[in-house]
Design a protein around this motif. Structure first.
Motif, short mmCIF file in Angstrom:
data_model
loop_
_atom_site.label_atom_id
_atom_site.label_comp_id
_atom_site.label_asym_id
_atom_site.label_seq_id
_atom_site.Cartn_x
_atom_site.Cartn_y
_atom_site.Cartn_z
N ALA A 164 28.58 52.38 50.32
CA ALA A 164 29.47 52.75 49.46
C ALA A 164 29.08 53.50 48.24
N GLU A 165 27.78 53.30 48.08
CA GLU A 165 27.27 53.88 46.54
C GLU A 165 27.47 55.43 46.71
N LEU A 166 27.44 56.05 47.84
CA LEU A 166 27.56 57.39 47.85
C LEU A 166 28.82 57.77 48.32
N ALA A 167 29.50 56.90 48.59
CA ALA A 167 30.88 57.26 49.04
C ALA A 167 32.06 57.17 47.44
N THR A 168 31.60 56.54 46.78
CA THR A 168 32.54 56.34 45.89
C THR A 168 31.97 56.78 44.46
N ASP A 169 32.90 56.87 43.44
CA ASP A 169 32.44 57.54 41.92
C ASP A 169 31.69 56.31 41.29
N GLU A 170 30.87 56.66 40.47
CA GLU A 170 30.08 55.76 39.73
C GLU A 170 31.07 55.04 38.78
N ALA A 171 30.75 53.84 38.62
CA ALA A 171 31.58 53.03 37.90
C ALA A 171 30.68 52.11 37.16
N VAL A 172 30.99 51.63 35.60
CA VAL A 172 30.00 50.69 35.01
C VAL A 172 30.52 49.28 35.36
N LEU A 173 29.96 48.76 36.01
CA LEU A 173 30.21 47.16 36.33
C LEU A 173 29.15 46.12 35.89
N SER A 174 29.67 44.96 35.45
CA SER A 174 28.42 43.78 35.30
C SER A 174 27.67 43.71 36.75
N PRO A 175 26.78 43.05 36.65
CA PRO A 175 25.74 42.79 37.77
C PRO A 175 26.65 41.93 38.78
N VAL A 176 27.30 40.99 38.44
CA VAL A 176 28.18 40.05 39.30
C VAL A 176 29.22 40.85 39.79
N MET A 192 20.22 35.03 47.22
CA MET A 192 19.73 35.70 46.02
C MET A 192 20.61 35.54 44.92
N GLN A 193 20.23 35.58 43.74
CA GLN A 193 20.91 35.14 42.48
C GLN A 193 20.93 36.45 41.57
N ALA A 194 22.28 36.79 41.07
CA ALA A 194 22.50 37.78 40.12
C ALA A 194 22.20 37.18 38.80
N THR A 195 21.38 38.07 37.89
CA THR A 195 21.11 37.54 36.77
C THR A 195 21.46 38.46 35.64
N ASP A 196 21.25 38.28 34.37
CA ASP A 196 21.63 39.00 33.43
C ASP A 196 20.80 40.46 33.16
N ASP A 197 19.60 40.47 33.58
CA ASP A 197 18.82 41.85 33.75
C ASP A 197 19.41 43.00 34.52
N GLY A 198 20.51 42.49 35.46
CA GLY A 198 21.04 43.37 36.17
C GLY A 198 20.61 43.58 37.65
N ARG A 199 19.52 42.73 37.86
CA ARG A 199 19.10 42.54 39.21
C ARG A 199 19.46 41.38 39.98
#
Length: 273
Positions: free
Chosen positions: A24-36, A102-109
């Protein structure tokens, strides 16, 4: 033949791992989303692949999916490969299953919490499940490594991680790549993804090939995006260790190929429609 089929299953694992996280990353326009929000947008993805080599079609099946786990902001990725038909008979209905929480954290990973590998085989009408489990403790810089035979614990040890980069299991590593944590995905770019093996740190190297750098293989159509992954040849017993994955113009991971698997030649995977 039996050993060749087991090598094939390992090839399926890497075809799927590379394919699904990149689509999907190459299929869609970039968007600013929170990590979660970014990982939530991937929930429900479910890809199934038929795998073949030489003149054998649909010798095995691979599947990868992502779902929500029990705790808040935690997710479970499952990758599974299984033999079919005669290959299933030769390998005792062998299934290789890989599960990462896996867990989504505030550092974006995303950060690995628990990673398991399962090898299931049928013998005398019973299913035997050999499990390896890694439990990550980033605060204390340790990884608990356990082995099980079914419900019985076989061994346990604590691995002290004294290296600078804290590792992720390979499923978490590729979802981090999918979320853009390794950099923007553009043709000609190269990426290094830190992961681990029992002996210590390891790297997965990825390159999005430009049109001029593409290999001359009729299996891949023109256009789209062709991605090359460089692995240690010992991972699944190949002569070269390279994996290729082709995505169509809409970003779907349609075809994958593992080069020069010993005894098999090129192993190919195609998305089931």
């Amino acid at each position: 033949m039996k050993r060749s089929v087991l090598c094939l299953l390992s090839g399926i694992v890497w075809i799927l791992t590379v394919s699904a996280p990149l689509a999907a990353e190459l299929a869609t326009d970039e968007a600013v989303l929170s990590p979660v929000a970014a990982i939530e947008a991937l929930l429900g993805e479910d890809y199934i692949y038929d795998v073949s080599f030489l003149w054998f079609d649909q010798l095995a099946e691979g599947r990868i999916r992502l779902e929500r786990a029990e705790s808040p902001h935690t997710y479970r990725a499952m990758l599974e490969a299984k033999t079919l038909g005669v290959a299933a008979w030769l390998t005792g209905d062998r299934v290789q299953r890989y599960v990462s929480v896996m867990q989504a954290t505030d550092d974006g990973r995303l950060h690995s919490q628990v990673y398991e590998s399962h090898i299931l085989k049928k013998k005398k009408g019973k299913i035997n499940n050999r499990i390896k489990r890694y439990t990550f403790d980033s605060e204390n810089r340790t990884i608990l490594y356990q082995k099980f035979n079914g419900d019985k614990k076989v061994s346990e040890e604590v691995i002290a991680w004294n290296h600078e980069e804290w590792p992720d299991d390979f499923l978490t590593a590729f979802y981090n790549f999918r979320l853009g944590n390794s950099g923007p995905l553009v043709p000609g770019a190269r990426y290094r993804i830190p992961t681990f093996k029992k002996e210590g740190p390891a790297d997965i190297l990825i390159e999005i090939l430009s049109e001029k750098a593409r290999p001359s293989k009729a299996f891949f159509p023109a256009g789209g995006h062709l991605v090359k992954v460089i692995l240690d040849p010992d991972v699944f017993e190949t002569a070269g260790g390279d994996v290729f994955m082709w995505m169509d113009a809409s970003g779907r991971p349609v075809k994958g190929l593992v080069e020069k698997v010993i005894g098999l030649g090129d192993v190919k995977g195609t998305m089931r429609q």
